[in-house]
Design an enzyme around this catalytic site. Structure first.
Site, mmCIF file in Angstrom:
data_model
loop_
_atom_site.group_PDB
_atom_site.id
_atom_site.type_symbol
_atom_site.label_atom_id
_atom_site.label_comp_id
_atom_site.label_asym_id
_atom_site.label_seq_id
_atom_site.Cartn_x
_atom_site.Cartn_y
_atom_site.Cartn_z
ATOM 1 N N TRP A 100 0.835 -1.208 0.000
ATOM 2 C CA TRP A 100 0.000 0.000 0.000
ATOM 3 C C TRP A 100 0.862 1.248 0.000
ATOM 4 O O TRP A 100 0.548 2.232 -0.684
ATOM 5 C CB TRP A 100 -0.995 -0.047 1.160
ATOM 6 C CG TRP A 100 -1.846 -1.268 1.046
ATOM 7 C CD1 TRP A 100 -1.756 -2.410 1.791
ATOM 8 C CD2 TRP A 100 -2.854 -1.525 0.057
ATOM 9 N NE1 TRP A 100 -2.657 -3.345 1.333
ATOM 10 C CE2 TRP A 100 -3.341 -2.832 0.279
ATOM 11 C CE3 TRP A 100 -3.392 -0.772 -0.992
ATOM 12 C CZ2 TRP A 100 -4.345 -3.398 -0.517
ATOM 13 C CZ3 TRP A 100 -4.392 -1.325 -1.772
ATOM 14 C CH2 TRP A 100 -4.858 -2.640 -1.540
ATOM 15 N N ASP A 167 -1.501 6.873 6.318
ATOM 16 C CA ASP A 167 -2.542 5.917 5.965
ATOM 17 C C ASP A 167 -2.733 4.994 7.161
ATOM 18 O O ASP A 167 -1.870 4.166 7.465
ATOM 19 C CB ASP A 167 -2.097 5.125 4.729
ATOM 20 C CG ASP A 167 -3.111 4.058 4.311
ATOM 21 O OD1 ASP A 167 -4.128 3.871 5.015
ATOM 22 O OD2 ASP A 167 -2.878 3.419 3.270
ATOM 23 N N LYS A 191 -11.967 -2.021 8.025
ATOM 24 C CA LYS A 191 -11.291 -2.827 9.024
ATOM 25 C C LYS A 191 -11.925 -2.537 10.401
ATOM 26 O O LYS A 191 -12.805 -3.261 10.832
ATOM 27 C CB LYS A 191 -9.777 -2.560 9.038
ATOM 28 C CG LYS A 191 -9.032 -3.283 7.897
ATOM 29 C CD LYS A 191 -8.900 -2.446 6.669
ATOM 30 C CE LYS A 191 -7.767 -2.821 5.755
ATOM 31 N NZ LYS A 191 -7.890 -4.026 4.973
#
Lengths: 355, 355
Positions: A100, A167, A191
């Site tokens: 990511w 992030d 999540k």
């Protein structure tokens, strides 16, 4: 009983799921489904307001910051961050801690002058780089707080005067944050926050100094801030479920209580991994994630047998990401300590039968 | 009984709502909620595949085109369209038919050379401009097929060799489309397709000739096409509900059957408006929308009384947009003919008591 260890979309509290299903049938006694009500109705405006207010109170966010819920996934932030924050003639620093982070870097390079100041790619992202200098001239430092695929996590953020952009998709709301360290935090909901379909952004208002004329309306944070997350039609249902999840978090003691629970779960699992002679975890010990625990069997021929045992015990979603193999246990906020106990029992039994 | 005339998010078929609530509790017998299952699970991959396949078959879309579901709202397309389609040195033509067309124009100007070749702003967007020339050199012509706020709709699209890009957010799936006239069609889900949170894009693959290195990953249609709408985590629940709504449409006879139903509903309502001495519709007769019917009371002092009467009869969501005032009736695919009959009865009774 099923124990859901998926990496995301991921486990949500059972009471949130039941209340969500109920709102799909009849929202707040309106006689209408939540799915077919105007986002401008007073009932939904109140949901959005409460969601934003819960984020602020749970994370102790002061009025220097704006909190917005956007439609879509966190990956869009890989572009929106440099588009909104990085000025011509300035540079931004990025740390590469995995898939990511790499995607954020790739998009950063499309929109600005980006320097990768550290990377753990040399050891397949099994640690968090720490020994690096941060030139104070960088406009921001981009980090990925928790690396879902590998199972690494920043326990401390670098000490620097450069504002951090982070992030936090896979560990937001799992532990306290010192908001003053950050210019911007973003997180996909799927999540710890809710279902897929919305992304949370927390941004220091003073960092948004670019002229809006150079940015398409939907890519401009200022429009979403000025519109109180209603500049366009928001993803009504994902925001509603997120609001319910935040309510659940408050009811269960807030961030400090959930951090204790998360510590207990990850400690139990890492202790079993360190004890059990069949398994190992290849992550640098001080960087082990409390959210995603990756591990392997020394004897990979037993992988499928172990996954079957897990499934028989109700433990699902344990296959590791294809880039690292082995197993991955995602133990987000909504996972009970019992779920982890069941899994560690399976691991112990597996050692007894195959050790 | 409630009759939901909201402009969007809007009415959905009751069986879709019930099946959606059920999937929130237990998805396909997995023992898990649809909200907490991996988007890579075979169960959800099959949902996405079916959704795409239903779009293709319902609208007769051939293999020259790709169909993708994106996260977030249609407004993002106001930027993505010029970013992906408009080349340096080329111009695009836009027609201004109201608020949403104007927003597309504003973003178009950020990313390229845009010319507004026609506008109905002179008469508060109460008609569709028709008398205009389209220079064959334009790279595309951007239209808004149905103007939700005003109640206008293209009954025929302009005949031109310039490829058309069309925002069909509020009338897609209400009538047949000749796909060959279009390079790109986009539509936010929250009218005829599903709940808020996903946007459908149908794009001619040969129109995507820009180099991907100049576009952030999430803003690049090619990534979503190559990833089969799973380049990033898609908005799982909104896509699922959209798939169910498309199944419902097939079960009820498809596009031609729904067009007949929509014609019957709008004809009934416009006939009552033209007959009733208390009300009027100020839209150019040939451009009247079959999806959003705007109207006014000659005596605006009765506005609140009329809205109360409607509410008593179960008809809700009828207040007009603030930019046009009066009333607006959104009669999307899922609205029954009975709902429109109830509303026209209220209008008749209102004439009897206040005429």
């Amino acid at each position: 009983m099923k124990y859901n260890f998926y990496a995301g979309p991921a486990i949500l509290p059972h009471e949130v799921i039941e209340a969500s299903a109920s709102a799909v049938l009849d929202f707040e006694g309106t006689g209408l489904s939540l799915l077919e009500i105007s986002h401008r109705s007073k009932e939904f405006v109140s949901v959005m307001d409460e969601a934003i207010s819960l984020v602020k109170s749970l994370l102790n966010i002061n009025d220097d910051y704006a909190v917005i819920f956007l439609g879509g996934g966190a990956s869009t932030q890989f572009s929106m961050v440099p588009i909104n924050l990085l000025h011509a003639g300035r540079k931004a620093a990025y740390v590469d801690t995995g898939t990511w982070a790499s995607k954020a870097i790739k998009d950063g390079k499309v929109y600005g002058d980006i320097e990768v100041i550290a990377s753990s790619k040399d050891k397949n992202y099994s640690y968090i780089p720490k020994e690096f200098q941060i030139n104070p001239d960088f406009q921001y430092l981009h980090l990925t707080s928790n690396n879902t695929i590998y199972g690494t996590q920043y326990k401390e953020f670098p000490v620097t005067d450069v504002p951090i952009v982070c992030d936090m998709s896979s560990d937001i709301f799992s532990r306290p944050i010192d908001i003053n360290r950050f210019d911007l935090i973003y997180a996909g909901a799927q999540k710890n926050l809710g279902p897929a379909g919305t992304t949370l952004v927390i941004v220091k208002k003073s960092a948004l100094t670019k002229s809006s004329g150079s940015i398409g309306a939907m890519l401009d944070y200022n429009n979403h801030i000025n519109g109180a997350s209603m500049y366009n039609t928001p993803p009504v249902f994902p925001v509603f479920v997120s609001m319910l999840t935040l309510r659940w978090l408050v009811k269960n003691g807030g961030i400090e209580a959930i951090q204790r629970k998360n510590d207990a779960k990850s400690s139990l699992l890492y202790a079993e991994l360190d004890r059990n002679s069949l398994f190992y975890n290849s992550i640098s010990r001080e960087d082990r994630s409390d959210m995603n625990v990756s591990f392997h069997l020394y004897n990979t021929e037993l992988d499928d047998v172990f996954l079957t045992r897990c499934k028989e015990a109700g433990c699902i979603g344990l296959a590791g990401h294809r880039s690292v193999g082995g197993f991955r246990t995602s133990i987000y906020n909504a996972m009970s300590i019992e779920g982890v106990q069941v899994l560690t029992e399976v691991m112990k039994d597996f050692e007894d039968s195959h050790g």
